[in-house]
Scaffold this motif. Structure first.
Motif, PDB file in Angstrom:
ATOM      1  N   TYR A 243       0.816  -1.229   0.000  1.00 31.34           N
ATOM      2  CA  TYR A 243       0.000   0.000   0.000  1.00 31.34           C
ATOM      3  C   TYR A 243       0.845   1.273   0.000  1.00 31.34           C
ATOM      4  N   THR A 244       2.171   1.113  -0.024  1.00 32.70           N
ATOM      5  CA  THR A 244       3.035   2.292  -0.070  1.00 32.70           C
ATOM      6  C   THR A 244       3.386   2.584  -1.534  1.00 32.70           C
ATOM      7  N   VAL A 245       2.921   3.712  -2.015  1.00 30.02           N
ATOM      8  CA  VAL A 245       3.103   4.034  -3.437  1.00 30.02           C
ATOM      9  C   VAL A 245       4.580   4.290  -3.738  1.00 30.02           C
ATOM     10  N   VAL A 246       5.074   3.649  -4.813  1.00 23.36           N
ATOM     11  CA  VAL A 246       6.457   3.887  -5.254  1.00 23.36           C
ATOM     12  C   VAL A 246       6.447   4.365  -6.714  1.00 23.36           C
ATOM     13  N   PRO A 247       7.495   5.122  -7.105  1.00 21.30           N
ATOM     14  CA  PRO A 247       7.472   5.734  -8.451  1.00 21.30           C
ATOM     15  C   PRO A 247       8.116   4.878  -9.543  1.00 21.30           C
ATOM     16  N   THR A 248       8.221   3.565  -9.326  1.00 23.08           N
ATOM     17  CA  THR A 248       9.011   2.725 -10.243  1.00 23.08           C
ATOM     18  C   THR A 248       8.487   2.747 -11.687  1.00 23.08           C
ATOM     19  N   VAL A 249       7.163   2.744 -11.843  1.00 24.18           N
ATOM     20  CA  VAL A 249       6.626   2.714 -13.222  1.00 24.18           C
ATOM     21  C   VAL A 249       7.158   3.916 -13.998  1.00 24.18           C
ATOM     22  N   LYS A 250       7.072   5.107 -13.392  1.00 23.76           N
ATOM     23  CA  LYS A 250       7.552   6.337 -14.059  1.00 23.76           C
ATOM     24  C   LYS A 250       9.070   6.272 -14.274  1.00 23.76           C
ATOM     25  N   GLU A 251       9.780   5.778 -13.252  1.00 20.49           N
ATOM     26  CA  GLU A 251      11.246   5.745 -13.366  1.00 20.49           C
ATOM     27  C   GLU A 251      11.698   4.829 -14.505  1.00 20.49           C
ATOM     28  N   VAL A 252      11.039   3.685 -14.654  1.00 18.58           N
ATOM     29  CA  VAL A 252      11.493   2.717 -15.664  1.00 18.58           C
ATOM     30  C   VAL A 252      10.959   3.066 -17.054  1.00 18.58           C
ATOM     31  N   THR A 253       9.681   3.486 -17.131  1.00 23.68           N
ATOM     32  CA  THR A 253       9.067   3.667 -18.463  1.00 23.68           C
ATOM     33  C   THR A 253       9.031   5.119 -18.913  1.00 23.68           C
ATOM     34  N   GLY A 254       9.196   6.048 -17.966  1.00 27.78           N
ATOM     35  CA  GLY A 254       9.076   7.478 -18.312  1.00 27.78           C
ATOM     36  C   GLY A 254       7.628   7.957 -18.315  1.00 27.78           C
ATOM     37  N   GLN A 255       6.673   7.047 -18.098  1.00 26.48           N
ATOM     38  CA  GLN A 255       5.250   7.415 -18.108  1.00 26.48           C
ATOM     39  C   GLN A 255       4.662   7.297 -16.707  1.00 26.48           C
ATOM     40  N   GLN A 256       3.742   8.208 -16.364  1.00 23.78           N
ATOM     41  CA  GLN A 256       3.044   8.129 -15.072  1.00 23.78           C
ATOM     42  C   GLN A 256       2.243   6.834 -15.000  1.00 23.78           C
ATOM     43  N   ALA A 257       2.187   6.230 -13.818  1.00 25.62           N
ATOM     44  CA  ALA A 257       1.338   5.042 -13.648  1.00 25.62           C
ATOM     45  C   ALA A 257      -0.122   5.432 -13.843  1.00 25.62           C
ATOM     46  N   ARG A 258      -0.879   4.549 -14.506  1.00 25.73           N
ATOM     47  CA  ARG A 258      -2.296   4.816 -14.772  1.00 25.73           C
ATOM     48  C   ARG A 258      -3.105   4.729 -13.478  1.00 25.73           C
ATOM     49  N   THR A 259      -4.178   5.535 -13.402  1.00 27.18           N
ATOM     50  CA  THR A 259      -5.009   5.563 -12.191  1.00 27.18           C
ATOM     51  C   THR A 259      -6.138   4.527 -12.282  1.00 27.18           C
ATOM     52  N   PHE A 260      -6.724   4.224 -11.118  1.00 29.17           N
ATOM     53  CA  PHE A 260      -7.878   3.309 -11.100  1.00 29.17           C
ATOM     54  C   PHE A 260      -9.048   3.940 -11.845  1.00 29.17           C
ATOM     55  N   ALA A 261      -9.183   5.267 -11.724  1.00 32.41           N
ATOM     56  CA  ALA A 261     -10.283   5.942 -12.437  1.00 32.41           C
ATOM     57  C   ALA A 261     -10.145   5.720 -13.946  1.00 32.41           C
ATOM     58  N   GLN A 262      -8.922   5.764 -14.457  1.00 33.52           N
ATOM     59  CA  GLN A 262      -8.714   5.506 -15.894  1.00 33.52           C
ATOM     60  C   GLN A 262      -9.089   4.062 -16.236  1.00 33.52           C
ATOM     61  N   TRP A 263      -8.705   3.162 -15.345  1.00 32.21           N
ATOM     62  CA  TRP A 263      -9.021   1.737 -15.585  1.00 32.21           C
ATOM     63  C   TRP A 263     -10.539   1.534 -15.625  1.00 32.21           C
ATOM     64  N   VAL A 264     -11.239   2.172 -14.679  1.00 28.24           N
ATOM     65  CA  VAL A 264     -12.699   2.007 -14.606  1.00 28.24           C
ATOM     66  C   VAL A 264     -13.339   2.558 -15.887  1.00 28.24           C
ATOM     67  N   THR A 265     -12.890   3.726 -16.325  1.00 34.51           N
ATOM     68  CA  THR A 265     -13.460   4.314 -17.549  1.00 34.51           C
ATOM     69  C   THR A 265     -13.310   3.343 -18.720  1.00 34.51           C
ATOM     70  N   ALA A 266     -12.132   2.707 -18.815  1.00 34.05           N
ATOM     71  CA  ALA A 266     -11.906   1.789 -19.943  1.00 34.05           C
ATOM     72  C   ALA A 266     -12.730   0.505 -19.825  1.00 34.05           C
ATOM     73  N   HIS A 267     -13.172   0.167 -18.598  1.00 36.73           N
ATOM     74  CA  HIS A 267     -13.893  -1.102 -18.401  1.00 36.73           C
ATOM     75  C   HIS A 267     -15.358  -0.902 -18.007  1.00 36.73           C
ATOM     76  N   ILE A 268     -15.862   0.313 -18.202  1.00 32.13           N
ATOM     77  CA  ILE A 268     -17.197   0.622 -17.677  1.00 32.13           C
ATOM     78  C   ILE A 268     -18.265  -0.317 -18.250  1.00 32.13           C
ATOM     79  N   GLN A 269     -18.095  -0.728 -19.505  1.00 34.12           N
ATOM     80  CA  GLN A 269     -19.089  -1.637 -20.113  1.00 34.12           C
ATOM     81  C   GLN A 269     -19.177  -2.959 -19.356  1.00 34.12           C
ATOM     82  N   ASP A 270     -18.060  -3.394 -18.800  1.00 41.12           N
ATOM     83  CA  ASP A 270     -18.061  -4.679 -18.059  1.00 41.12           C
ATOM     84  C   ASP A 270     -18.957  -4.615 -16.825  1.00 41.12           C
TER      85      ASP A 270
END
Ligand SMILES: NC(=O)c1ccc[n+]([C@@H]2O[C@H](COP(=O)([O-])OP(=O)(O)OC[C@H]3O[C@@H](n4cnc5c(N)ncnc54)[C@H](OP(=O)(O)O)[C@@H]3O)[C@@H](O)[C@H]2O)c1
Length: 272
Positions: A243-270
């Motif tokens: 539960y402790t947020v770490v910045p590894t996704v951004k450090e390795v890929t250069g992109q911000q980690a995606r949020t749960f809100a973004q995930w929900v929007t993409a899966h709303i039909q489900d």
């Protein structure tokens, strides 16, 4: 350079396939049932079973890097790590990226003992896609039933796990490293149910299960007893890394980690 993606039909693996394919890499996707795999037509999908290493001999021809699962179906650690790694070395594989569960099993031990370049990717937290288990009860009853309703978890988007894997498979400088990954915020099951409800514009009720009720439910899903015990124990004694947020996704890929809100929007039909 051809990269073999195991778990290619799974939540993370299919994103690894897409990410590598879209960046122009040659990808071979492994499945125990290639005919059922829904992957881009141009991707070579081959049969293989990680619990039967002999099936991997033709699969490994011409492979330079592998995205390798360390568990089999149902979450049990693979017992065939030393055979898989021996075959990989013989086939001339150079680099292995493991989706690690946190406990060193046969795959991790054999890889570390070899001369292969290896990297562990360790999402301590849960995948956002675990929430798909809620689709039916949300659709039919507008309720989520889960244990540990107030336990936060820095859930990660499976595409971010895949993005880290694809980066590590295709760039130098990651050998011998273990990357602990999380998403960008810690959310409880109650938070997630509320956020899905907000996205749907409906009130979703959260009904907390006792540990015994959760155990019974997992039994009806035919999960092995040791896996059930492991999962419940893990949730009850959640390590701070989950539960402790770490910045590894951004450090390795250069992109911000995606949020749960973004995930929900993409899966709303489900959930609708
Ligand atoms: N869910 C989480 O919150 C979480 C968190 C941290 C780590 N993990 C770990 O991450 C890994 C991947 O999870 P996921 O959600 O992407 O997977 P998933 O959607 O559950 O899919 C499992 C994948 O493993 C493949 N597979 C299973 N047994 C196999 C075998 N014997 N030989 C070859 N392939 C086999 C399946 O391929 P076919 O059926 O096509 O053969 C499928 O592609 C798992 O090991 C899991 O333990 C999960």
């Amino acid at each position: 350079m051809t990269i073999l993606v195991t778990g290619a039909t799974g939540n993370v693996g299919r994103h690894v396939v897409h990410t590598l394919f879209q960046s122009g890499r040659s990808v071979r996707a492994l499945s125990r049932n290639p005919k059922a795999a829904i992957l881009p037509e141009e991707v070579e999908v081959v049969y293989g079973d990680l619990t039967m290493p002999e099936t991997l001999v033709p699969v490994l021809k011409g492979i330079e890097g592998i995205f390798l699962l360390t568990s089999s179906a149902g979450g049990s650690p693979l017992q065939t790590g030393s055979e898989i790694i021996e075959l990989a070395v013989k086939a001339g594989v150079r680099r292995i990226v493991m989706l690690w569960n946190g406990e060193k099993g046969t795959v991790e031990r054999a890889t570390e003992a070899s001369d292969l370049e290896w990297t562990h990717i360790h999402p301590y937290c849960e995948f956002m896609s675990n929430t798909l288990a809620w689709t039916e009860s949300i659709r039919t009853e507008r309720v989520v039933r889960e244990p540990f309703g107030d336990t936060p978890n820095a859930v990660i988007h499976e595409a971010d796990v895949a993005a880290v894997a694809a980066t590590v498979l295709t760039q130098d400088g990651h050998a011998g490293k273990t990357y602990v990954l999380t998403g960008p915020e810690a959310l409880t099951p109650r938070d997630k149910a509320r956020m899905i409800g907000e996205a749907l514009g409906r009130n979703i009720r959260f009904s907390e299960l006792s540990k015994d009720q959760a155990h019974e439910r997992m039994k009806t899903m035919n999960l092995p007893e040791d896996v059930i015990e492991y999962v419940l124990h893990w949730h009850e004694n959640l390590p701070a890394e989950a539960y402790t947020v770490v910045p590894t996704v951004k450090e390795v890929t250069g992109q911000q980690a995606r949020t749960f809100a973004q995930w929900v929007t993409a899966h709303i039909q489900d959930f609708s």
